[in-house]
Write a protein that holds these residues in place. Sequence first.
Motif, mmCIF file in Angstrom:
data_model
loop_
_atom_site.group_PDB
_atom_site.id
_atom_site.type_symbol
_atom_site.label_atom_id
_atom_site.label_comp_id
_atom_site.label_asym_id
_atom_site.label_seq_id
_atom_site.Cartn_x
_atom_site.Cartn_y
_atom_site.Cartn_z
ATOM 1 N N ALA A 1 32.494 0.536 17.670
ATOM 2 C CA ALA A 1 31.797 1.689 17.349
ATOM 3 C C ALA A 1 32.720 3.024 17.051
ATOM 4 O O ALA A 1 32.318 3.651 16.018
ATOM 5 N N GLN A 2 33.537 3.345 18.119
ATOM 6 C CA GLN A 2 34.251 4.394 18.043
ATOM 7 C C GLN A 2 35.225 4.359 16.732
ATOM 8 O O GLN A 2 35.580 5.334 16.031
ATOM 9 N N SER B 1 32.359 4.862 4.228
ATOM 10 C CA SER B 1 31.291 4.998 5.485
ATOM 11 C C SER B 1 31.617 3.768 6.520
ATOM 12 O O SER B 1 32.505 2.798 6.271
ATOM 13 N N PRO B 2 30.930 3.825 7.480
ATOM 14 C CA PRO B 2 30.921 3.336 8.775
ATOM 15 C C PRO B 2 30.801 1.636 8.369
ATOM 16 O O PRO B 2 31.513 0.805 9.099
ATOM 17 N N GLU B 3 29.904 1.305 7.585
ATOM 18 C CA GLU B 3 29.633 -0.056 7.101
ATOM 19 C C GLU B 3 30.576 -0.640 6.482
ATOM 20 O O GLU B 3 31.159 -1.585 6.909
ATOM 21 N N LYS B 4 31.426 0.169 5.589
ATOM 22 C CA LYS B 4 32.504 -0.291 4.924
ATOM 23 C C LYS B 4 33.739 -0.472 5.830
ATOM 24 O O LYS B 4 34.331 -1.510 5.798
ATOM 25 N N ARG B 5 33.801 0.520 6.654
ATOM 26 C CA ARG B 5 35.023 0.211 7.839
ATOM 27 C C ARG B 5 34.740 -1.093 8.555
ATOM 28 O O ARG B 5 35.893 -1.695 8.872
ATOM 29 N N TYR B 6 33.546 -1.300 8.980
ATOM 30 C CA TYR B 6 33.211 -2.360 9.810
ATOM 31 C C TYR B 6 33.460 -3.754 9.100
ATOM 32 O O TYR B 6 34.066 -4.663 9.360
ATOM 33 N N SER C 1 24.092 2.150 17.112
ATOM 34 C CA SER C 1 24.054 2.137 15.777
ATOM 35 C C SER C 1 24.736 0.982 15.186
ATOM 36 O O SER C 1 24.669 0.567 13.876
ATOM 37 N N LEU C 2 25.800 0.782 15.848
ATOM 38 C CA LEU C 2 26.478 -0.468 15.188
ATOM 39 C C LEU C 2 25.780 -1.726 15.470
ATOM 40 O O LEU C 2 25.652 -2.463 14.644
ATOM 41 N N SER C 3 25.070 -1.913 16.340
ATOM 42 C CA SER C 3 24.149 -2.954 16.569
ATOM 43 C C SER C 3 23.292 -3.006 15.269
ATOM 44 O O SER C 3 22.934 -4.071 14.711
ATOM 45 N N ARG C 4 22.529 -1.880 15.052
ATOM 46 C CA ARG C 4 21.615 -1.943 13.929
ATOM 47 C C ARG C 4 22.527 -2.123 12.461
ATOM 48 O O ARG C 4 22.099 -2.739 11.563
#
Length: 198
Positions: free
Chosen positions: A171-172, A146-151, A180-183
Amino acid sequence: MNPEALDQMLSNGSFTKEQIDTIKNKHFSITLKSNEILLPQGKVCDFEAFLVKGLLRSYYTIEGNERIIQFFKEGDCVGDFKSYLSQKPSKLTIQAIEDCEFFMCFKKDLDDLTYKIPSWNSYRKRFYENLFMIMENITESILTTSPEKRYTTLLNQTPELINRIPQYYIAQYVGIKPESLSRLKRRIIRKKIFNSNK
């Protein structure tokens, strides 16, 4: 440019001083300004570069949208190794995020070392085994994470990069819009506060 950086690159190999000098003579130094392209999409990658200073990104362009696959930091070998090995045009673009300094060597010179230095083969074999694992982990992360896990993985594994990489590039990389990254970051902070209060 600091020549000791090449010694760092070769530190895992079993080379004599004479062999190290031969390897060093095949390399040359280059610099790249921020936003300049090291490897454009569609060009065959005929080099390997050892990053001494700076930061780069590699990305695909899909229907006009960029998707960052990897960030390269100091101490990394830089290139599109699929294009390098197949000698087919790269589908990636590699671009400097900061001013960069490299030691570079062309494929023909790296191949020449294979004939001149027998231990070069075992050194390169280990290099490509490690590279294969890195690329497998990148592919797995893109397809299953997921994006959260990658971040959070980027944050935990390379915290020193977070403030060096523009937020729209992060974000990319995680596969979402900058807003969405800020959230996502606020959500992670709330989770940390909640867990610390348990």
